[in-house]
Structures are given as C-alpha cells and as structure tokens.
Design an enzyme around this catalytic site. Structure first.
Site, PDB file in Angstrom:
ATOM      1  N   LYS A  76       0.966  -6.145  -8.466  1.00 38.96           N
ATOM      2  CA  LYS A  76      -0.215  -6.039  -8.392  1.00 38.96           C
ATOM      3  C   LYS A  76      -1.140  -6.736  -9.293  1.00 38.96           C
ATOM      4  O   LYS A  76      -0.920  -6.974 -10.395  1.00 38.96           O
ATOM      5  CB  LYS A  76      -0.927  -4.624  -8.300  1.00 38.96           C
ATOM      6  CG  LYS A  76      -2.501  -4.463  -7.790  1.00 38.96           C
ATOM      7  CD  LYS A  76      -3.063  -3.168  -7.653  1.00 38.96           C
ATOM      8  CE  LYS A  76      -4.330  -3.062  -7.358  1.00 38.96           C
ATOM      9  NZ  LYS A  76      -4.770  -1.565  -7.128  1.00 38.96           N
ATOM     10  N   SER A 151      -7.471  -0.760  -3.487  1.00 34.43           N
ATOM     11  CA  SER A 151      -7.264  -1.998  -4.059  1.00 34.43           C
ATOM     12  C   SER A 151      -5.900  -2.424  -3.977  1.00 34.43           C
ATOM     13  O   SER A 151      -5.655  -3.454  -4.118  1.00 34.43           O
ATOM     14  CB  SER A 151      -7.745  -2.306  -5.365  1.00 34.43           C
ATOM     15  OG  SER A 151      -7.285  -1.468  -6.224  1.00 34.43           O
ATOM     16  N   SER A 175      -6.697   3.786  -4.376  1.00 35.27           N
ATOM     17  CA  SER A 175      -6.210   2.598  -4.211  1.00 35.27           C
ATOM     18  C   SER A 175      -4.601   2.598  -4.044  1.00 35.27           C
ATOM     19  O   SER A 175      -4.039   1.423  -3.689  1.00 35.27           O
ATOM     20  CB  SER A 175      -6.448   1.530  -5.219  1.00 35.27           C
ATOM     21  OG  SER A 175      -7.800   1.119  -5.535  1.00 35.27           O
TER      22      SER A 175
END
Length: 470
Positions: A76, A151, A175
């Site tokens: 990520k 996210s 997220s």
C-alpha cells in the site's frame, strides 16, 4: 488453473517443492497485471519487468527465508519500500525512491516477499474512496464505474482481480474493511498493538490506526498476519507473537455472536445492506453458532463525537510538517486541511473529554464480550458508489455533514482498537458486493480468524464469484 488463481499458501507450497519457480510466478503476475490493471488501476509504481524478473531469479537461487519466499507483493502506497517511491497519493510528497523499508515491509521482506510496486490509496489515506491526483482512481472490479473503497482500495482490487495473492493494508477508519467488503475479499484490522507501526515520533497519544493483512481466504490472512505481527522493543503496548495458522480450524458450534444492525437506527443504511448482513449471519446459525440481536451499548453520537476530535488530533500531528510549509500546504487536499485545522484547534481539556468517552466505550464493549464471542456490523452503510464521485453526500434522505460521515459504522471498532475481520457477505440485487464486520475482544484475533475460517469453508464467496475480467 492459472497460477494467479491459486491461494498464497498454495503458491508457497509449490515454490518450496520446486513445482514452479519464482520466475514463472513473477511472469504470470506481470502478465495478469498487464491484462487487467488498466481496467481497475489498482497497482501503481510497478517496477521494471526485467528488474522484477531478476529479483525473482535471485529468490530462486537463494535459500528459502519464509513462507512468502518468491511471492510477488505490492505494498500500500502509505508504507516505505526501499527502491520504490512512497507518494501517499499526494503531489506534496517528493518523487524519490524510499531509502529503506518500514518495519512491516522489512518483516515481509525477511519472510521472502519479492516487492513489485505499490497499491493505490487516497491522498494520505484520507477517505474511503481510492483516488488521488498522482495515480488517479481505482475502480471496482465488479463494476468499473464504481468505487473500490479505501483507503486500501488498490490492495483489495488487486486481490479480487488476481494480480496479487495476498496484500497488506492499513486501517484508521475502515480501510481494511470497507474496500474488502466492496471487492469480495477478506481484510483484517488486528488488535491495536498486534502489528507495530514505525518507531518514530510520538508513540503514546494516537492509537487509532494499524496495519494488517488482506487476502481471498482466512488462512492466507492468518499467515500474513503472523509475518506482520510481533512486538517491537522500541514501541509501547505490543502484543506477543502468536501462531494463528495452526489453530485456525476449529468448531464454532455454540459460539455466541451479537448482531448490532444499524445501532438502533443511528446509522442510516442504503436499502439491502442489512438484508445482506443478516444473510451472512444465518450462515453462522447453520454452522451452529448462536446469533442474537444486541441493543446499542452506548449512544452512537458519543462515539462519533470522540472519534471526530481524536482522529483530527491524530491527523494534525501526523501532517503538521506539511501544513507548516506554505509550499506543501498549497498542495494538500481540502479534507487534509480540514483534519489538520480541526485538530490544531482542540484544547487539552477537550481532548481529555473525548478520551474519557473513548474509555467508557471500551469498558462497555469489554462487558459485552463477557456474553459474546464476537459482534457484527455491516462493513459499509452504502453500496459502492460512482467512481467519479468524491464521496456520498447523502444516505437515503440524510445528509452527510463531513467527508467521512458515510462510513460512521466502522468507528466503534476503530475508536477502541478492537480486532475485526471483514467477511465477504455476497452480492445485492444490484450485483455489487458487500461485507460484514466481525469484531471481538481486544487480543482475540485468533477467535475471529476461527469464525472466519468456518464461514469461508461454507461460502467461499471470493473463490466462487470472481470478477468477470479478461
């Protein structure tokens, strides 16, 4: 079956037995990314193919480090991976490669992972819709005109489309849960302290976010969590390392699950969300678990009040250096400016008041877990919305007063650092996927993984319903 359809642990076993090479797996991964990533934009900052194949070749030629040895991983884009840019999705960040790995990344590298690039995220991870001015928008594999959530939207979409077999993510406000639900995969927010962050800056006042694993099945989830987890002597509040994978298969007959629904009407839900969640709960009943409705244990407004201030306080501390610099401040998106200025305006007495609410919610939750092994809420209050929206401004007839209010349902878990697994719950009448949050007592990550494994063996939504991409 194509290599990229296999689970991460299956691939690990094949690599260990020399049935496939890391080079073969890397080439299959690169081919898959070339075929499907243009449609979803989940993997960003991809390394040069020749360099990645060389890295795979080096894995083939080196002693086995751990179960991730030779497995391609994209991290990520909020975490540093040596040799890759960490953009945070923001034009305010420098366009230079990271010089070293973050702690979690270093642990994955030590277990043999071969890093190939990054997965997309909203700017600074703010908001549950993955778009930013650096890498663009990540789209939902089940409907390309819809959001993949966030996210960790890039990670979830990459898993769903078989570009990755396992992935990392992070979670402050859902997220690891919202994008997992919207992409028909599993995401786990571990107990706070299970996966340490970076031993940098202030380490006592802001325990809201954590990193964790994402996968298409709970066994891969547990295996990656074992790699990520374990105390760091430079940081406080670490939980001891545990063996999750060996104990994940367990009978769940008689386990008690509490259903919180829409928190007594406090959380507005789009039509079909609660129906999907209740269908998942019926599966637990078929497996012998006891499912009961639970009345709201605390007012939702109190939780939101505490969350709104403490999150802003944390984000203000995290992003203040960028805010103080006029050049980088001008490049921050309005949501980031709002978080920083809200947090900076809080008086010490107000922060104490908000923390007292948080403490009371933790005590009440602990009392609930004297009666229940897990509690359940939907993973999101809405279905995946159009990808060209910035965010939902209304749920049904209720207006959203902040950029993140439409994700309020994830806050009870986040505020007090409880472990939580998103379970894929199937698809609505609109054909879009959704999920449920299964959460438990702090430290009982294994108990949740056992419930998730039993559920997965009975459903396997990710395996039985992949997205229809080329």
């Amino acid at each position: 079956m194509e290599l990229t359809e296999k689970t991460a642990l299956e691939l690990s076993g094949m690599l260990e037995r020399r049935e496939i090479s890391a080079v073969e797996l890397m080439q299959a991964t690169l081919d898959r990314i070339a075929a499907v990533n243009p449609a979803v934009n989940a993997v960003v900052s991809l390394g040069a193919p020749d360099a990645l194949l060389d890295a795979a070749r080096a894995a083939d030629d080196s002693p086995r480090k751990g179960w991730l040895h030779g497995i391609p991983i994209a991290v990520k884009d909020l975490a540093n991976v040596a040799g890759f840019r960490t953009s945070f999705g923001s034009p305010a960040m420098p366009d230079t490669p990271a010089k070293s790995d973050d702690l979690m990344v270093a642990r994955m590298r030590a277990a043999g992972a071969v890093f190939i690039g990054k997965t997309n995220t909203p700017e600074f991870g703010l908001g549950s819709h993955t778009f930013n001015p650096v890498h663009g928008t990540t789209r939902n594999p089940y409907s390309a005109d819809r959001s993949a959530g966030g996210s960790s939207g890039g990670a979830a979409a990459a898993l769903a489309t078989r570009m990755l077999s396992v992935a990392d993510g992070s979670d402050m406000m859902g997220s690891l849960r919202n994008p997992a639900g919207w992409n028909n995969v599993y995401g786990m927010r571990p107990s706070w302290g299970r996966v340490p962050g970076e031993p940098l800056g202030e380490m006592f006042l802001h325990p809201l976010a954590t990193s964790g694993p994402m996968a298409r099945n709970p066994r891969d989830l547990a295996a990656l969590l074992e790699v990520q987890a374990g105390p760091d002597p430079r940081q406080p509040f670490g939980l001891p390392k545990e063996n999750f994978l060996d104990a994940i298969s367990a009978g769940i007959k008689g386990r008690r699950i509490g259903w919180l629904g829409d928190w007594g009407g406090a959380y507005e839900m789009e039509p079909g969300i609660l129906d999907l969640s209740e269908a998942a709960l019926r599966m637990f009943e078929e497996l012998g678990a006891i499912v009961e409705p639970v009345a709201p244990p605390i007012e939702a407004a109190q939780i939101w009040d505490s969350w709104l201030g403490l999150r802003a306080f944390a984000n203000a501390g995290r992003l203040d250096p960028l805010y103080q610099n006029p050049e980088t401040r001008a490049r921050l998106k309005p949501d980031a400016i709002w978080e920083i200025e809200t947090g900076r305006a809080l008086a010490a007495t107000e922060i104490q008041r908000l923390s007292l609410i948080r403490s009371e919610w933790y005590r009440r939750a602990a009392a609930l877990f004297d009666s229940y092994d897990a509690l359940v809420l939907p993973s999101a209050q809405v279905w995946p919305f159009p990808a060209d929206w910035e965010r939902p401004h209304r749920i049904n007839d209720t207006g959203m007063d902040t950029y993140h209010r439409w994700m309020e349902v994830v806050v009870p878990v986040s505020l007090i650092g409880l472990p939580c697994v998103n379970l894929p719950a199937g698809f609505g009448a609109n054909g879009l996927p959704g999920g449920v949050q299964l959460f438990g007592r702090h430290g009982d990550d294994l108990g949740l993984l056992q419930l998730a494994q039993a559920y997965h063996e009975a459903t396997d939504w990710p395996g039985n319903h992949p997205p229809k991409l080329s």
